[in-house]
Design a protein around this motif. Sequence first.
Motif, PDB file in Angstrom:
ATOM      1  N   ALA A   1       0.850  -1.188   0.000  1.00 53.72           N
ATOM      2  CA  ALA A   1       0.000   0.000   0.000  1.00 53.72           C
ATOM      3  C   ALA A   1       0.886   1.238   0.000  1.00 53.72           C
ATOM      4  CB  ALA A   1      -0.914  -0.007   1.220  1.00 53.72           C
ATOM      5  N   PHE A   2       0.316   2.345  -0.448  1.00 55.93           N
ATOM      6  CA  PHE A   2       1.038   3.606  -0.648  1.00 55.93           C
ATOM      7  C   PHE A   2       0.171   4.695  -0.013  1.00 55.93           C
ATOM      8  CE2 PHE A   2       1.734   7.315  -3.473  1.00 55.93           C
ATOM      9  CZ  PHE A   2       3.111   7.345  -3.623  1.00 55.93           C
ATOM     10  N   ALA A   3       0.640   5.301   1.080  1.00 57.46           N
ATOM     11  CA  ALA A   3      -0.251   6.173   1.859  1.00 57.46           C
ATOM     12  C   ALA A   3       0.237   7.613   1.937  1.00 57.46           C
ATOM     13  CB  ALA A   3      -0.424   5.590   3.257  1.00 57.46           C
ATOM     14  N   ILE A   4      -0.398   8.463   1.132  1.00 57.63           N
ATOM     15  CA  ILE A   4      -0.129   9.903   1.238  1.00 57.63           C
ATOM     16  C   ILE A   4      -1.360  10.627   1.765  1.00 57.63           C
ATOM     17  CG2 ILE A   4       0.445  12.037   0.050  1.00 57.63           C
ATOM     18  CD1 ILE A   4       1.805  10.629  -2.072  1.00 57.63           C
ATOM     19  N   THR A   5      -2.518  10.360   1.116  1.00 59.86           N
ATOM     20  CA  THR A   5      -3.712  11.172   1.331  1.00 59.86           C
ATOM     21  C   THR A   5      -4.156  11.192   2.790  1.00 59.86           C
ATOM     22  OG1 THR A   5      -4.384  10.577  -0.897  1.00 59.86           O
ATOM     23  CG2 THR A   5      -6.080  11.525   0.510  1.00 59.86           C
ATOM     24  N   GLU A   6      -4.570  12.366   3.237  1.00 53.44           N
ATOM     25  CA  GLU A   6      -5.079  12.556   4.597  1.00 53.44           C
ATOM     26  C   GLU A   6      -6.392  13.329   4.527  1.00 53.44           C
ATOM     27  OE1 GLU A   6      -2.069  14.515   6.928  1.00 53.44           O
ATOM     28  OE2 GLU A   6      -0.628  12.862   6.634  1.00 53.44           O
TER      29      GLU A   6
ATOM     30  N   ALA B   1      -5.363  16.621   3.410  1.00 55.01           N
ATOM     31  CA  ALA B   1      -4.318  16.675   2.362  1.00 55.01           C
ATOM     32  C   ALA B   1      -4.694  15.714   1.244  1.00 55.01           C
ATOM     33  CB  ALA B   1      -2.960  16.314   2.949  1.00 55.01           C
ATOM     34  N   GLY B   2      -5.447  16.222   0.258  1.00 53.38           N
ATOM     35  CA  GLY B   2      -5.852  15.415  -0.886  1.00 53.38           C
ATOM     36  C   GLY B   2      -5.023  15.820  -2.088  1.00 53.38           C
ATOM     37  N   SER B   3      -5.573  16.707  -2.918  1.00 52.01           N
ATOM     38  CA  SER B   3      -4.811  17.178  -4.080  1.00 52.01           C
ATOM     39  C   SER B   3      -3.535  17.894  -3.649  1.00 52.01           C
ATOM     40  CB  SER B   3      -5.679  18.136  -4.909  1.00 52.01           C
ATOM     41  OG  SER B   3      -6.807  17.453  -5.403  1.00 52.01           O
ATOM     42  N   ASP B   4      -3.586  18.540  -2.491  1.00 49.70           N
ATOM     43  CA  ASP B   4      -2.412  19.267  -1.993  1.00 49.70           C
ATOM     44  C   ASP B   4      -1.580  18.366  -1.084  1.00 49.70           C
ATOM     45  OD1 ASP B   4      -0.545  21.029  -1.053  1.00 49.70           O
ATOM     46  OD2 ASP B   4      -1.973  22.334   0.003  1.00 49.70           O
TER      47      ASP B   4
ATOM     48  N   THR C   1      -6.232   8.601   4.775  1.00 50.30           N
ATOM     49  CA  THR C   1      -7.542   8.151   4.297  1.00 50.30           C
ATOM     50  C   THR C   1      -7.482   7.823   2.806  1.00 50.30           C
ATOM     51  OG1 THR C   1      -9.921   8.642   4.343  1.00 50.30           O
ATOM     52  CG2 THR C   1      -8.473  10.480   3.788  1.00 50.30           C
ATOM     53  N   PHE C   2      -8.473   7.074   2.345  1.00 52.19           N
ATOM     54  CA  PHE C   2      -8.525   6.610   0.948  1.00 52.19           C
ATOM     55  C   PHE C   2      -7.253   5.841   0.570  1.00 52.19           C
ATOM     56  CE2 PHE C   2     -11.693  10.112   0.482  1.00 52.19           C
ATOM     57  CZ  PHE C   2     -12.762   9.302   0.090  1.00 52.19           C
ATOM     58  N   ILE C   3      -6.821   4.956   1.456  1.00 45.76           N
ATOM     59  CA  ILE C   3      -5.598   4.191   1.185  1.00 45.76           C
ATOM     60  C   ILE C   3      -5.991   2.815   0.649  1.00 45.76           C
ATOM     61  CG2 ILE C   3      -3.433   3.307   2.161  1.00 45.76           C
ATOM     62  CD1 ILE C   3      -3.880   6.489   2.068  1.00 45.76           C
ATOM     63  N   SER C   4      -5.677   2.578  -0.621  1.00 47.39           N
ATOM     64  CA  SER C   4      -5.960   1.280  -1.234  1.00 47.39           C
ATOM     65  C   SER C   4      -5.199   0.198  -0.482  1.00 47.39           C
ATOM     66  CB  SER C   4      -5.545   1.284  -2.709  1.00 47.39           C
ATOM     67  OG  SER C   4      -6.262   2.270  -3.403  1.00 47.39           O
ATOM     68  N   ASN C   5      -5.862  -0.921  -0.259  1.00 48.40           N
ATOM     69  CA  ASN C   5      -5.312  -2.080   0.465  1.00 48.40           C
ATOM     70  C   ASN C   5      -5.192  -1.859   1.977  1.00 48.40           C
ATOM     71  OD1 ASN C   5      -5.220  -3.617  -1.814  1.00 48.40           O
ATOM     72  ND2 ASN C   5      -3.023  -3.407  -2.160  1.00 48.40           N
TER      73      ASN C   5
ATOM     74  N   GLY D   1      -4.073  11.793  -8.705  1.00 46.98           N
ATOM     75  CA  GLY D   1      -4.219  13.159  -9.243  1.00 46.98           C
ATOM     76  C   GLY D   1      -5.485  13.263 -10.062  1.00 46.98           C
ATOM     77  N   THR D   2      -6.398  14.154  -9.647  1.00 46.00           N
ATOM     78  CA  THR D   2      -7.669  14.314 -10.372  1.00 46.00           C
ATOM     79  C   THR D   2      -7.401  14.883 -11.773  1.00 46.00           C
ATOM     80  OG1 THR D   2      -7.930  16.587  -9.612  1.00 46.00           O
ATOM     81  CG2 THR D   2      -8.857  14.853  -8.190  1.00 46.00           C
ATOM     82  N   SER D   3      -8.439  14.855 -12.596  1.00 49.04           N
ATOM     83  CA  SER D   3      -8.309  15.416 -13.948  1.00 49.04           C
ATOM     84  C   SER D   3      -7.905  16.893 -13.888  1.00 49.04           C
ATOM     85  CB  SER D   3      -9.632  15.279 -14.708  1.00 49.04           C
ATOM     86  OG  SER D   3      -9.859  13.917 -15.010  1.00 49.04           O
ATOM     87  N   GLU D   4      -8.462  17.617 -12.910  1.00 52.15           N
ATOM     88  CA  GLU D   4      -8.127  19.047 -12.788  1.00 52.15           C
ATOM     89  C   GLU D   4      -6.641  19.213 -12.466  1.00 52.15           C
ATOM     90  OE1 GLU D   4     -10.678  17.524 -11.255  1.00 52.15           O
ATOM     91  OE2 GLU D   4     -12.289  18.334 -12.499  1.00 52.15           O
ATOM     92  N   ILE D   5      -6.137  18.362 -11.576  1.00 46.13           N
ATOM     93  CA  ILE D   5      -4.718  18.460 -11.202  1.00 46.13           C
ATOM     94  C   ILE D   5      -3.838  18.108 -12.412  1.00 46.13           C
ATOM     95  CG2 ILE D   5      -2.913  17.467  -9.707  1.00 46.13           C
ATOM     96  CD1 ILE D   5      -4.856  19.516  -8.320  1.00 46.13           C
TER      97      ILE D   5
END
Length: 373
Positions: free
Chosen positions: A123-128, A131-134, A156-160, A358-362
């Motif tokens: 698993a790869f955990a950045i999002t909080e 702290a989503g797009s930023d 949050t939103f951490i796959s696996n 990264g969303t489409s906007e990002i």
Amino acid sequence: MSAGRLGPFFEERHEALAARAEEAAGKLDGEEDPRRIVEKLAAAGLLAHCVPSEFAHGNGNGNGSIDVRDLCVIRRALGYRSSLADTMFAMQGLGSFPVTLAGSEDQRRALLPRVARGEAICAFAITEPEAGSDVSAVATRARRGGDHYLLDGEKTFISNAGIADSYVVFARTSDDRHRGLTAFLVDGAAPGLTTTPIELIAPHPIGRLMLQDCPGERIGDEGDGFRIAMATLDRFRTSVGAAAAGMAARALDEAIARVKVRRQFGKPLAEQQATQLALAEMALDLEAADLLVAKAAWLGDRGDKVTRAAAMAKLHATEAAQRVIDRALQLHGGLGVVRGTVVERLYREVRALRIYEGTSEIQKLVIARDLLR
Ligand SMILES: Cc1cc2nc3c(=O)[nH]c(=O)nc-3n(C[C@H](O)[C@H](O)[C@H](O)COP(=O)(O)OP(=O)(O)OC[C@H]3O[C@@H](n4cnc5c(N)ncnc54)[C@H](O)[C@@H]3O)c2cc1C
């Protein structure tokens, strides 16, 4: 280069790998257990492509990295059959690449062969929560505690989440927004790590992590985390486009099969010109997606900087896949929204690809920043 089925950006070995991946993907139809999927991906030899070859085959003569076109060929084949299998494959790569890139020799030897054999789920955990797009807003903290570090925070939103054996967690070792981030390896059984699942609209193991005095082993140097995270995403972003193209290709095939047999107004839908225009536009969207993916992957394997090309490939392929799948569903009429039809499944499964990594906007901001440099 080959002028084979995959086109000029690919080599003969990719053609062979595509055939192998398609065969393996066919056997994953209906498999819903993530760990079983990982075992089957390993048995088919596909997970070996998530790590440098010296860790997958024990021959020690690899170039020390992974081939983006391999990832793309495999993800397109998996996306065609099962987005869950695609997710499980992608996470083995994404969740171990920071170690490939910046880990010590001991860390590499301990983790990467197990990733290739399907023994360690990653698993790869950045999002909080804040702290989503930023990404630079990450607030999880790491402090030294003897020969390792102790992590405190929430992801949050951490796959696996909940099923991973090994997490790469990005945490703050100083207040500098970018240079303050550091990458850590956290064992799935570490004390101080708790997980709660999040249920999505499509099958995807995902959840939250709570870290409380949770031990982690540093990957690379303090302050390298942002660079490691961005380099990892640069390497994998193109392959999200490949998975999207696989899903779109499936939807197009389903639509073609349906309009040939469904008769209205005295003839098959396929003989209505409006249907034909829709199919042509779907095929064009898909072809453009495949070409952007192929070019970005080829540039990546050549060692070029791919930030713009990968963002374009991910942006176009995921947006195009959404359009193609929506049109395929429309061509099915009411049948398209019946639970259990392939297009209904694809319609739910494709949605997240325009959001994660990264969303489409990002992606558009990344492209514009590169243009304006
Ligand atoms: C299925 C799935 C799997 C995921 N897996 C992982 C994982 O394994 N590890 C992990 O770390 N994360 C994971 N994520 C999280 C994912 O990376 C984030 O959801 C994503 O980066 C967006 O962050 P956010 O959800 O907080 O949305 P926000 O950042 O709050 O964005 C909300 C909206 O605002 C837009 N927006 C934000 N900033 C700007 C701007 N400057 N200009 C214009 N528009 C803007 C966005 O494009 C979006 O449309 C996953 C997400 C999903 C859905």
